[in-house]
Structure formats: structure tokens, C-alpha cells
Design an enzyme around this catalytic site. Structure first.
Site, mmCIF file in Angstrom:
data_model
loop_
_atom_site.group_PDB
_atom_site.id
_atom_site.type_symbol
_atom_site.label_atom_id
_atom_site.label_comp_id
_atom_site.label_asym_id
_atom_site.label_seq_id
_atom_site.Cartn_x
_atom_site.Cartn_y
_atom_site.Cartn_z
ATOM 1 N N HIS A 166 0.836 -1.197 0.000
ATOM 2 C CA HIS A 166 0.000 0.000 0.000
ATOM 3 C C HIS A 166 0.871 1.247 0.000
ATOM 4 O O HIS A 166 2.007 1.217 0.486
ATOM 5 C CB HIS A 166 -0.879 0.044 1.263
ATOM 6 N N CYS A 253 -3.290 1.495 9.453
ATOM 7 C CA CYS A 253 -4.319 0.545 9.024
ATOM 8 C C CYS A 253 -5.406 0.331 10.065
ATOM 9 O O CYS A 253 -6.534 -0.038 9.730
ATOM 10 C CB CYS A 253 -3.708 -0.832 8.731
#
Length: 258
Positions: A166, A253
Site C-alpha cells: 500500500h 491501518c
């Protein structure tokens, strides 16, 4: 300057040990320890002056404690994403009712197939959003995302990823023009205008720090990163996320901050 008042988190389930990982050599997460780390994470967030909404564990979705991926929240509204991993796609339906406690219909938008987008690929810098094109976030997802942003008077731009899962695996904005960068992001022209703090390769995981109302939460075990953030003048809190690292997760996250 952004000011966060609310944070959404979700308890890890016992199924966390079955979460997606690119680093099986780190071993499976130890559930009891993951719960302790999550409690410490919530305590750190509360020290930053936010109201924390804690959602129950979802055993059917091993990665669902990573609430950042199924939604992106901007100052103008929320975007329910369309996560790119099949095993995680249903998480968007689980998070939406909670999002709607904070936003009305006019301020909730959706990424729809064939577009895919993970919130971990989205980095907010003021009213601009950098979006990583990755294995989980495709060109159509980015196109839809930027279209929604622009309808709200915000802007976005695509950042192609070559190595990391990511975008925020390797680059994180700390406000005040400061940015932590590692690996492939050190020389990316997209970030040339920022004060880049280069994270050494052996502490690359430590690049995933989060700024919350003037305090930067730093993962435990990355002394170079911690010292660099403190040298910038930020108050810091350190939280261990080593169990989440085993399933490709980090500080950003684990929460939706808005």
C-alpha cells in the site's frame, strides 16, 4: 491544520492469525498479544484527544481490524471503497452502517466495480489525496475516487507503486509539510515539495507513523524513526504493533481518523 475529533477502530478477531500476509517468515500473530497491542493503541489515540468508536470483532473477516481499507473519510464526506482482495471485499458492507452514524446520504459515496480501492493506498495531505496504484487499487478505482473528491472541491492524484503493498506502507504525511519516506518513495517526484525525512531500509516498517492532533504515534522498535520525528518537534507516543506486522498491518491501518 487538520484536527481529528473521531476515530473508528475494530477489535481483532481470533481469525487474525489467518490474515493475508506477504511475510510468513514472521510467523502467525498471537491473538492475546494482538488484543493487548490494540488496547494500547486505543489508549494512545485517546491521549490525543479523540473520541474512539470501537467496533466488535468480525471473525469471518480475518483482516477486518484494518478498518482503514474499506473506507476513506475526508472533511467533506466518506467514501466506501471496494477493497481489492476478495477475502476482504465484504468488509465495506460491515463498516458502512457505522460511517452513516457520522454522515448523511449526501456525504457518503461509493467506489463500484470494476473499480477497486483500498484506503491504505490513500494519503491525505490537506485537501489533496495521493492514491497509490497497487495490486489492490486499480486505475478505475482511482478515477472514481478522484471524481468524487473533485465533486466535493477536493483533489487527488495517482502514484504508481512498484514494490510495496500500500502507499502508506512507505510514505506518511505528518502535517506541517513533513513526510516520512522510505524505499521507492525517497525519489518519487510526487513528493518533491515536502520536507522528506528518509527512513533507513532496516527501519522501513517504522515509516508507518500517524499524526493525531499534534502528536505522532510511532511503532515500537524503530529508534531512528522515533528520533527523527522528535527532532521535528512533535510529541510522540510509542505503540507496539509487531503482531499486526505479521499480517501486513501497521498503525495507520488500524483506524479511521476524522
Amino acid at each position: 491544520m487538520t484536527k481529528f475529533t473521531n476515530v473508528i477502530v475494530r477489535k481483532p478477531g481470533k481469525s487474525l492469525c489467518n490474515g493475508i500476509t506477504s511475510a510468513p517468515e514472521l510467523g502467525q500473530p498471537i491473538y492475546e498479544r494482538a488484543v493487548e497491542e490494540h488496547d494500547d493503541y486505543i489508549a494512545a489515540l485517546k491521549q490525543c484527544g479523540v473520541e474512539v468508536t470501537e467496533l466488535p470483532a468480525l471473525e469471518q473477516y480475518p483482516d477486518s481490524c484494518f478498518v482503514e481499507d474499506p473506507a476513506v473519510i475526508t472533511r467533506c464526506g466518506a467514501i466506501i471503497t471496494n477493497p481489492g482482495a476478495d477475502s476482504r471485499n465484504g468488509e465495506k458492507d460491515e463498516i458502512e452502517p457505522t460511517i452513516r452514524q457520522f454522515f448523511d446520504d449526501e456525504h457518503v459515496a461509493h467506489i463500484v466495480s470494476p473499480g477497486t480501492l483500498d484506503g491504505g493506498d490513500v494519503m491525505m495531505v490537506g485537501d489533496h489525496f495521493f492514491v497509490g496504484r497497487s495490486a489492490r487499487t486499480n486505475e478505475e478505482g482511482i478515477r472514481q475516487f478522484i471524481e468524487i473528491l473533485e465533486s466535493w472541491g477536493l483533489s487527488g492524484s495517482e502514484v504508481p507503486l512498484e514494490e510495496v503493498l500500500h502507499l502508506k506502507t512507505g510514505v506518511n504525511y505528518l502535517e506541517d509539510g513533513n513526510m516520512l519516506v522510505s524505499g521507492e518513495f525517497i525519489d518519487k517526484p510526487d513528493f518533491a515539495e515536502y520536507n522528506k525525512v528518509i527512513v533507513p531500509e532496516d527501519e522501513a516498517y517504522g515509516a508507518n507513523c500517524i499524526w493525531v492532533n499534534g502528536t505522532v504515534i510511532v511503532p515500537e522498535g524503530y529508534p531512528t524513526v522515533l528520533a527523527a520525528v522528535q527532532d521535528l518537534g512533535y510529541k510522540t507516543l510509542v505503540v507496539d504493533t509487531s503482531e499486526y506486522r505479521k499480517v501486513d498491518g501497521g498503525l495507520s491501518c488500524l483506524s479511521l481518523r476524522f
